[in-house]
Structures are given as C-alpha cells and as structure tokens.
Design a protein around this motif. Structure first.
Motif, mmCIF file in Angstrom:
data_model
loop_
_atom_site.group_PDB
_atom_site.id
_atom_site.type_symbol
_atom_site.label_atom_id
_atom_site.label_comp_id
_atom_site.label_asym_id
_atom_site.label_seq_id
_atom_site.Cartn_x
_atom_site.Cartn_y
_atom_site.Cartn_z
ATOM 1 N N VAL A 200 -3.590 3.127 -3.389
ATOM 2 C CA VAL A 200 -4.090 3.988 -2.313
ATOM 3 C C VAL A 200 -5.088 4.994 -2.866
ATOM 4 N N THR A 201 -4.767 5.584 -4.027
ATOM 5 C CA THR A 201 -5.659 6.571 -4.634
ATOM 6 C C THR A 201 -6.996 5.944 -5.011
ATOM 7 N N CYS A 202 -6.937 4.759 -5.594
ATOM 8 C CA CYS A 202 -8.178 4.065 -5.973
ATOM 9 C C CYS A 202 -9.011 3.715 -4.742
ATOM 10 N N HIS A 203 -8.340 3.317 -3.674
ATOM 11 C CA HIS A 203 -9.053 2.978 -2.451
ATOM 12 C C HIS A 203 -9.752 4.210 -1.869
ATOM 13 N N LEU A 204 -9.058 5.337 -1.836
ATOM 14 C CA LEU A 204 -9.654 6.575 -1.330
ATOM 15 C C LEU A 204 -10.787 7.051 -2.234
ATOM 16 N N LEU A 205 -10.594 6.892 -3.545
ATOM 17 C CA LEU A 205 -11.652 7.282 -4.479
ATOM 18 C C LEU A 205 -12.891 6.419 -4.294
ATOM 19 N N TYR A 206 -12.679 5.132 -4.054
ATOM 20 C CA TYR A 206 -13.810 4.231 -3.820
ATOM 21 C C TYR A 206 -14.574 4.634 -2.554
ATOM 22 N N ILE A 207 -13.835 4.966 -1.493
ATOM 23 C CA ILE A 207 -14.479 5.399 -0.251
ATOM 24 C C ILE A 207 -15.292 6.670 -0.488
ATOM 25 N N LEU A 208 -14.741 7.599 -1.263
ATOM 26 C CA LEU A 208 -15.443 8.849 -1.560
ATOM 27 C C LEU A 208 -16.722 8.591 -2.343
ATOM 28 N N LEU B 84 0.838 -1.209 0.000
ATOM 29 C CA LEU B 84 0.000 0.000 0.000
ATOM 30 C C LEU B 84 0.866 1.249 0.000
ATOM 31 N N ALA B 85 1.960 1.213 0.777
ATOM 32 C CA ALA B 85 2.832 2.382 0.867
ATOM 33 C C ALA B 85 3.563 2.635 -0.448
ATOM 34 N N ASN B 86 3.900 1.570 -1.168
ATOM 35 C CA ASN B 86 4.668 1.711 -2.394
ATOM 36 C C ASN B 86 3.803 1.876 -3.634
ATOM 37 N N ASN B 87 2.548 1.556 -3.539
ATOM 38 C CA ASN B 87 1.658 1.636 -4.692
ATOM 39 C C ASN B 87 0.675 2.784 -4.492
ATOM 40 N N GLN B 88 1.034 3.953 -4.963
ATOM 41 C CA GLN B 88 0.187 5.132 -4.795
ATOM 42 C C GLN B 88 -1.123 4.996 -5.560
#
Length: 314
Positions: free
Chosen positions: A74-82, A67-71
């Motif tokens: 992380v971005t897709c996960h945050l976008l999904y939450i939004l 997760l730390a190395n694959n931005q």
C-alpha cells in the motif's frame, strides 16, 4: 513579415496556434515530454494490472485482502501515485514555461526550462494542493446542502428518496463532476499564472478566474475537448492492452503499451501547450497584451486581439 489580425477566438483558433508552436519548436524542448510519460503509462497499464491481478491470478477478495495485510504494498502504491503526480506537475510547469517563452519570442532550450523548476515547482505544488482542498470543501458543502434539502423534503413528506437507489448515486456523482468541471473551467490558467506572473496559491486561482471571465465558453470547449481526447485514448488503449493480456499476447501487449503511452503523452503535451496559448489570448482579451507575439523559429507573427475587437466563440 506576415501579420495576421485575429478577430475571433474559439477552440479552433487555440488548437491551430498550439499546433503551429509545438511543430515549429518541437526539437527545442522535446526532452521535457518525458515528464508526462509516467502518467501516460499509468493511465494505459493500471486498468490492465488491476484486471490481471484480480481476475487472472487472484480473486477480488484475495487481492483486496492482500492489500489490507501488506502495508508495504500500500505504501509503495501511494508513493508511486505521489511521484507520478509530482512529475506531472513538473511537466505542466516546464512545458508551460517553454511554450510561454516561445510564444513571446524568447529563446528557450531544455536546460533553461529544466532550471525553471527551481523557482516554479513549489509554487505549482502549493497551488495544486490549495485548489484540491478548496474543491473538496466546496464539493462537501454542496453535497451537505443538497442532503439537508432532501432530508427536509422527506420530513415534510414532499420527497420520497431511496438513498440506496442507483439514481441517487448517479445524481451525487453528476453533482461532483459538475462542480469539478465548473471550477476547473475557471482555474485552468492557475498554473500558467504561477509560471508567467510568479503568483501562487489562492492569488493564482483568483487571477485565473479573472482572466477566464468573458472567455468561459472557450475554456469549457478546451476542457471538454481534451477530456474526451485524453479519456478516449486512455480507455481505448487500456481496453486493447487488457485484451492482449487475457489472450497472453506478450508482443502485442508490449507494443500497444508503448504506442499508447507515447500518443497519450503527446496529447497531454498538446493540452498543456493549449492552456498556455489560451492564457495569452485571455490576457489580450483583457487588454493586457496588445503587442505582436513571435513564433520563434517559425518567423510568423500574430497580432493578438484587444478587448475592443475580440469576439469569443465556442
């Protein structure tokens, strides 16, 4: 026409009227339920995915390092939450709008409710953002205040506290939960104020606080009831689905995920409709709605209580 005079407003009253409204008009706005599906699906499947990724295929360290190395991940996960959060607000707005109009006897359909998003979406989002920010600031202020008292007590030799203690951690968590429940109990009608009265932001929060005054025992009962129902259902289905993943039972996994998401979605719908019914009773309690409310296609009517003859019970 059957007239029912209500003298006692409690949790059972709210749930009974909510069930009658939803059952009588279920086919008129059932398509709106789909807005709650992503949230329901996430609550059921997210713990399972985390267990599957961190336990079955990867180690915990490898999972977090990825997760730390694959931005992008992380971005897709945050976008999904939004997206899930925004769809949830759409569900609250449209279902609240539909239930409100059915409650006052106004014809409503899927397209009318969907069209309501054009004028309630941004006010609801703004109100939600302001509520979250206020809650964060209030929680931090309370924690800082408690921290100052603890530090003062330690400097005077009155208190001896280990900050790494499990008891101190649970005390901090309990404080945040208590603050969240208290303000949610008073702000629970804010979205309905946005829908029904076209107020938003801080004005909607203050209006909700006023409407709940005198009905806080019912508000707390309603909050705890659906918190237990939604939380218990999400935990039980996610736990069962996780067990199916560990046993590699694909069919059971798919079926339980579908059923769990469906029933949790229905529970979320009932929660939203119940808040709408509670909003109407709060207006009646404050003498703002002394009229007869129609149940749409059910053809039964209820005379909501005025502030003079209402008795509130938990």
């Amino acid at each position: 026409m059957k007239i029912t005079q209500v003298h006692t407003v409690n949790l059972r009253t709210i749930l009974s009227e909510t069930t009658r409204i939803v059952k009588a008009n279920n086919t008129d706005f059932i398509a709106l339920y789909i807005f709650f599906l992503p949230l329901a699906f996430s609550l059921v499947i997210t713990p399972t995915l985390h267990l599957h990724l961190s336990g079955s295929f990867f180690t915990v360290d490898l999972f977090h390092n990825s997760l730390a190395n694959n931005q992008t991940l992380v971005t897709c996960h945050l976008l999904y939450i939004l997206i899930v959060y925004l769809l949830t607000l759409c569900a609250i707005g449209t279902i609240g709008y539909s239930t409100y109009n059915v409650f006052i006897g106004t014809p409503v359909n899927f397209f009318t409710s969907l069209k309501s998003l054009t004028f309630i979406f941004f006010p609801i989002v703004s109100t939600a953002i302001i509520a979250h920010l206020l809650l964060l600031l209030i929680s931090l202020t309370c924690l800082l205040f408690v921290g100052m008292i603890v530090m003062l007590g330690k400097s005077l030799g009155i208190l001896v506290i280990d900050y790494n203690s499990i008891y101190f951690m649970w005390f901090s968590i309990a404080t945040i939960i208590g603050i969240t429940i208290y303000f949610h109990m008073n702000w629970c009608l804010a979205f309905m104020v946005v829908v029904a009265e076209s107020k938003w932001g801080f004005a909607a929060l203050m209006r909700s606080w006023y409407l709940v005054k005198g009905m806080r025992s019912v508000s707390l009962s309603l909050l705890l009831y659906y918190l237990i129902c939604n939380g218990g259902m999400a935990w039980s289905f996610s736990h069962t689905v996780s067990f199916c993943v560990l046993r590699r039972e694909t069919l059971s996994f798919v079926l339980l995920t579908m059923f769990g998401s469906f029933f949790l979605m229905l529970c979320l719908v009932m929660n939203t409709a119940a808040n709408t019914v509670f909003y109407m009773y709060c207006k009646a309690f404050h003498g703002e709605l002394e009229l007869e409310i129609g149940y749409g296609f059910d053809h039964h009517y209820i005379n909501l209580p005025s502030s003079d003859d209402t008795v509130v019970g938990a």
